[in-house]
Scaffold this active site. Structure first.
Site, PDB file in Angstrom:
ATOM      1  N   ARG A  61       5.220   0.177  -5.835  1.00  0.00           N
ATOM      2  CA  ARG A  61       5.059  -0.696  -4.679  1.00  0.00           C
ATOM      3  C   ARG A  61       4.080  -1.828  -4.958  1.00  0.00           C
ATOM      4  NH1 ARG A  61       6.570   2.346   0.096  1.00  0.00           N
ATOM      5  NH2 ARG A  61       5.027   1.336   1.401  1.00  0.00           N
TER       6      ARG A  61
ATOM      7  N   ASN B 135      -1.947   1.560   5.711  1.00  0.00           N
ATOM      8  CA  ASN B 135      -1.061   0.515   5.223  1.00  0.00           C
ATOM      9  C   ASN B 135      -0.727  -0.345   6.438  1.00  0.00           C
ATOM     10  OD1 ASN B 135       1.029  -1.028   4.172  1.00  0.00           O
ATOM     11  ND2 ASN B 135       2.523   0.637   4.221  1.00  0.00           N
ATOM     12  N   GLY B 136      -0.899  -1.664   6.336  1.00  0.00           N
ATOM     13  CA  GLY B 136      -0.527  -2.520   7.461  1.00  0.00           C
ATOM     14  C   GLY B 136      -1.586  -3.553   7.778  1.00  0.00           C
TER      15      GLY B 136
ATOM     16  N   HIS C 246      32.027 -32.831  17.267  1.00  0.00           N
ATOM     17  CA  HIS C 246      32.663 -33.669  16.247  1.00  0.00           C
ATOM     18  C   HIS C 246      33.720 -32.883  15.478  1.00  0.00           C
ATOM     19  CE1 HIS C 246      29.792 -36.728  17.217  1.00  0.00           C
ATOM     20  NE2 HIS C 246      28.824 -35.839  17.089  1.00  0.00           N
TER      21      HIS C 246
ATOM     22  N   TRP D 221      -3.018  -2.500  -1.589  1.00  0.00           N
ATOM     23  CA  TRP D 221      -2.641  -3.886  -1.845  1.00  0.00           C
ATOM     24  C   TRP D 221      -3.500  -4.697  -0.890  1.00  0.00           C
ATOM     25  CZ3 TRP D 221       1.616  -5.937  -4.665  1.00  0.00           C
ATOM     26  CH2 TRP D 221       1.811  -7.308  -4.469  1.00  0.00           C
TER      27      TRP D 221
ATOM     28  N   GLU E 249      23.305 -18.525   8.181  1.00  0.00           N
ATOM     29  CA  GLU E 249      23.037 -17.219   7.574  1.00  0.00           C
ATOM     30  C   GLU E 249      23.765 -16.110   8.348  1.00  0.00           C
ATOM     31  OE1 GLU E 249      22.067 -15.909   4.998  1.00  0.00           O
ATOM     32  OE2 GLU E 249      21.191 -13.961   5.427  1.00  0.00           O
TER      33      GLU E 249
ATOM     34  N   GLU F  79      30.453 -11.860   4.765  1.00  0.00           N
ATOM     35  CA  GLU F  79      30.213 -11.072   3.545  1.00  0.00           C
ATOM     36  C   GLU F  79      30.582  -9.602   3.717  1.00  0.00           C
ATOM     37  OE1 GLU F  79      26.434 -12.222   0.817  1.00  0.00           O
ATOM     38  OE2 GLU F  79      25.930 -11.936   2.916  1.00  0.00           O
TER      39      GLU F  79
ATOM     40  N   CYS G 179       0.838  -1.197   0.000  1.00  0.00           N
ATOM     41  CA  CYS G 179       0.000   0.000   0.000  1.00  0.00           C
ATOM     42  C   CYS G 179       0.874   1.249   0.000  1.00  0.00           C
ATOM     43  CB  CYS G 179      -0.862   0.050   1.252  1.00  0.00           C
ATOM     44  SG  CYS G 179      -1.961  -1.349   1.417  1.00  0.00           S
TER      45      CYS G 179
ATOM     46  N   LYS H 117      26.408 -13.692   6.612  1.00  0.00           N
ATOM     47  CA  LYS H 117      26.217 -12.231   6.630  1.00  0.00           C
ATOM     48  C   LYS H 117      27.459 -11.551   7.189  1.00  0.00           C
ATOM     49  CE  LYS H 117      23.576 -11.402   4.818  1.00  0.00           C
ATOM     50  NZ  LYS H 117      22.618 -12.060   3.987  1.00  0.00           N
TER      51      LYS H 117
ATOM     52  N   LYS I 132      25.587  -8.789  -6.542  1.00  0.00           N
ATOM     53  CA  LYS I 132      24.204  -8.976  -6.110  1.00  0.00           C
ATOM     54  C   LYS I 132      23.570 -10.145  -6.848  1.00  0.00           C
ATOM     55  CE  LYS I 132      20.483  -7.902  -3.885  1.00  0.00           C
ATOM     56  NZ  LYS I 132      20.512  -8.495  -2.529  1.00  0.00           N
TER      57      LYS I 132
HETATM   58  C1  G6P Z   1      24.851 -13.728  -4.444  1.00  0.00           C
HETATM   59  C2  G6P Z   1      24.398 -12.650  -3.464  1.00  0.00           C
HETATM   60  C3  G6P Z   1      23.705 -13.295  -2.258  1.00  0.00           C
HETATM   61  C4  G6P Z   1      22.550 -14.165  -2.736  1.00  0.00           C
HETATM   62  C5  G6P Z   1      23.017 -15.202  -3.756  1.00  0.00           C
HETATM   63  C6  G6P Z   1      21.849 -15.885  -4.427  1.00  0.00           C
HETATM   64  O1  G6P Z   1      25.851 -14.478  -3.866  1.00  0.00           O
HETATM   65  O2  G6P Z   1      25.516 -11.921  -3.025  1.00  0.00           O
HETATM   66  O3  G6P Z   1      23.211 -12.283  -1.409  1.00  0.00           O
HETATM   67  O4  G6P Z   1      21.986 -14.798  -1.622  1.00  0.00           O
HETATM   68  O5  G6P Z   1      23.751 -14.570  -4.802  1.00  0.00           O
HETATM   69  O6  G6P Z   1      21.176 -14.940  -5.174  1.00  0.00           O
HETATM   70  P1  G6P Z   1      19.671 -15.067  -5.622  1.00  0.00           P
HETATM   71  O7  G6P Z   1      19.404 -13.827  -6.416  1.00  0.00           O
HETATM   72  O8  G6P Z   1      19.562 -16.310  -6.463  1.00  0.00           O
HETATM   73  O9  G6P Z   1      18.852 -15.168  -4.384  1.00  0.00           O
END
Ligand code: G6P
Length: 608
Positions: free
Chosen positions: A27, A99-100, A503, A75, A480, A487, A2, A484, A603
């Site tokens: 959006r 919105n919400g 182990h 939306w 993850e 990265e 929204c 993160k 990306k």
């Molecule tokens: C790259 C990005 C990650 C992402 C991965 C998969 O390594 O740096 O952030 O998780 O690709 O990308 P996708 O677009 O398929 O989710």
């Protein structure tokens, strides 16, 4: 999602409202409307479908313009995308856009109906209007009445409100969903979902804080915080170009995208949940009865989303789920056939290895599903079934909001498929679906740990290695968290299954080895706690991310604990993703690394 716009200038506003709604189209929406007011007379026009429909109606009926107005692209969440459900809603003297999701909507609606309210639409927005209208009847101070009425709402929301007879008062409120105030370049004041929506009128933008209310006239505005205290908020200068790629009040896209999570999760869930019946809307083509197993393939962060889903799907759908990273999967000649449901998960929908795996699965006759964020991507075009995520554009290379939306879709899929197969008690399915609708608020509540995380991030920025541990669905979150951190800070980090520690990795533990242990209060909490004690006995530098109700006992062991809101085991992957994302972010900020574009990373990885 929204979109909201509000304008008070004292001069005709309808054209400005429409111009702004056009900027909010990105959006996504399925109906739209505007209302303006002059001398207490309200003129409203709404239409299902695209803005062009609204513009045609305005042309046909003629504009009756006013010096104040609000507009909305909707939306659909509660109620179908019809004209009757489109915003603005008018309830007595209250004109409102929203919105919400209001979580306690059903209770409030019952209460209003019991008191004789005439409720016309299926929306939760109308309920807010009734609450405000009722409060205005017993409370003459508009500011107090608004704050009292809105104080009764549970959920995440942004609102723009006008009151009949108040031609020079535009009201806004935000909790969990974004809302900004614009000081007009020429005249008046504006409120909107983002700076982009206000870019034709205002470069001076005030980003409202969580729980803020704004009361704007054409000449001035006041902001109150969630405790009703009058507050000043910074004015930011945002140029149009910057507004298109707006970081809001944040220094980095990662922070902006992180804080968008309540909003984008809400919009993703709205696509898959019928909020009236608390049931899952499953794609008709997804006939789970045809399948003997599920295979899920993805890369990077999206792989950890699949990993979380494996626990959910096997537990609720009771079907065997295989997961793999795409770069391995595509070269190991895996047997597939038409009895296999093959799911790829990808933010970009273009990752070369994931796309190759999708094509391989298609060639072998599997039914393919793509959970993707970019609707025009190759995977979206080539898969048999698309399950979109609605994270919006994710600019930061390190994924945050896309991951949260991926697990949102996968959570709904687990309930939906289990229901189709009759493998879940309907009451349990309803309860789990209802839990999901609490996510926008719950995620928002998690943001309160930021100060604690900043302190931890300063310590982590000094180390060379970090281990993340978790069990069950916290294992992928540990992975993850490690991904993160490495990265964006370049600190070496690994995620392990807590039970696997002994182990091998336990050999690494000494007082110099920092460990982040993800220990929600769930069915494996006691097991994780045993692992915590094993590490403590060996002098590891432990920080435990746990629930409020468990934090005290962890601290009694002499260990550091960061307390997250209590939540069910089902929702814990969402809640515990917040601290791992925040930790990586604040460590990177403290170290001064390039948060949004870390070295060597892309990306969208469109090469093998
Ligand atoms: C790259 C990005 C990650 C992402 C991965 C998969 O390594 O740096 O952030 O998780 O690709 O990308 P996708 O677009 O398929 O989710």
């Amino acid at each position: 999602m929204c979109g909201i716009i509000g304008i008070v200038t004292g001069k005709p506003v309808a054209g400005g409202l429409i111009a702004s709604l056009k900027l909010l189209e990105y959006r996504g929406y399925d109906s739209a409307g505007i209302a303006t007011m002059q001398n207490g007379t309200v003129w409203r026009e709404r239409a299902a479908g695209k803005l062009a429909n609204l513009e045609h109606k305005i042309k046909d009926h003629g504009v009756k313009d006013g010096g104040i107005g609000i507009g909305h692209t909707r939306w659909a969440t509660h109620g179908a995308p019809t004209e009757a459900n489109a915003h603005p809603h008018i309830i007595d003297n209250v004109i409102i856009v929203h919105n919400g999701i209001i979580e306690n909507y059903a209770e409030l609606r019952d209460e209003l109906l019991a008191n004789g309210a005439d409720i016309k639409s299926d929306t939760d927005t109308e309920i807010i209007g009734h609450l405000i209208s009722n409060q205005l009847k017993v409370e003459s101070n508009i500011e107090t009445a608004i704050q009292t009425a809105i104080g009764r709402l549970t959920g995440a929301f942004a609102l723009a409100i006008m009151i009949k007879g108040q031609d020079d008062l535009l009201i806004g409120a935000r909790k969990g969903c974004p809302l900004v105030v614009g000081i007009g370049d020429v005249e008046g004041h504006y409120i909107g979902s983002d700076a982009l929506a206000l870019s034709p009128f205002s470069r001076q933008i005030v980003y409202l804080d969580e729980g803020d209310f704004v009361f704007a006239t054409k000449d001035s505005f006041k902001i109150f915080d969630q405790n009703g205290q009058s507050v000043e908020r910074d004015v930011n200068i945002v140029e149009l170009q910057a507004a298109t790629m707006d970081k809001g009040k944040h220094k980095h896209f990662m922070a902006k995208e992180f804080f968008e999570q309540p909003d984008v999760v809400q919009h993703t869930l709205a696509h898959y949940i019928d909020l009236k019946s608390n049931t899952i809307k499953l794609d008709d083509k997804l006939d789970i009865n045809k399948f003997e197993r599920i295979v899920m393939v993805s890369c990077g962060t999206a792989f950890y989303a699949a990993m979380v889903a494996k626990y959910w799907l096997e537990n609720t759908v009771k079907i065997s789920v295989e997961i793999d990273v795409a770069s391995e999967y595509r070269y190991r000649n895996p047997p597939l056939n038409s009895k296999c449901l093959f799911i790829v998960v990808s933010q970009s929908g273009e990752t070369a290895d994931t796309l190759a795996a999708l094509r391989l699965a298609k060639q072998q006759g599997a039914v393919t599903v793509a959970i993707v964020n970019v609707p025009t991507s190759t995977m979206a075009r080539e898969a048999d079934i698309i399950l979109p995520t609605f994270a919006g554009t994710e600019v930061c290379v390190a994924s945050t909001k896309a991951f949260m939306c991926q697990i949102s879709v996968l959570a709904t899929l687990s309930i939906g498929l289990a229901t189709s197969l009759g493998r879940i008690d309907p009451a349990k399915a309803t309860a789990m679906t209802k839990e999901l609708t609490q996510l926008p608020r719950l995620i928002n509540d998690c943001f309160s740990i930021e100060a604690d995380i900043i302190k931890l991030a300063h310590d982590i920025s000094k180390v060379e290695h970090v281990l993340f541990l978790g069990r069950h669905t916290s294992f992928p979150i540990a992975m993850e968290g490690a991904l993160k951190l490495k990265e964006i800070t370049y600190i070496h980090a690994e995620g392990y299954a807590a039970g696997e520690l002994k182990h091998g990795p336990i050999a690494l533990i000494d007082e110099k080895m920092p460990l982040i242990i993800i220990a929600p209060d769930n069915e494996v909490y006691e097991k994780t706690r045993s692992n915590i004690e094993e590490i403590a006995a060996r002098g590891g530098d432990i920080t435990v991310f746990t629930s409020k109700s468990r934090a005290a006992e962890i601290r009694k062991l002499g260990l550091k604990a960061i307390a997250l809101p209590d939540c069910s085991s089902f929702l814990s992957p969402f809640v515990y993703t917040i601290p791992v994302q925040l930790l990586a972010y604040h460590t990177a900020v403290h170290m001064g690394t390039d948060v949004d574009q870390p070295r060597n990373l892309a990306k969208s990885v469109t090469v093998e």
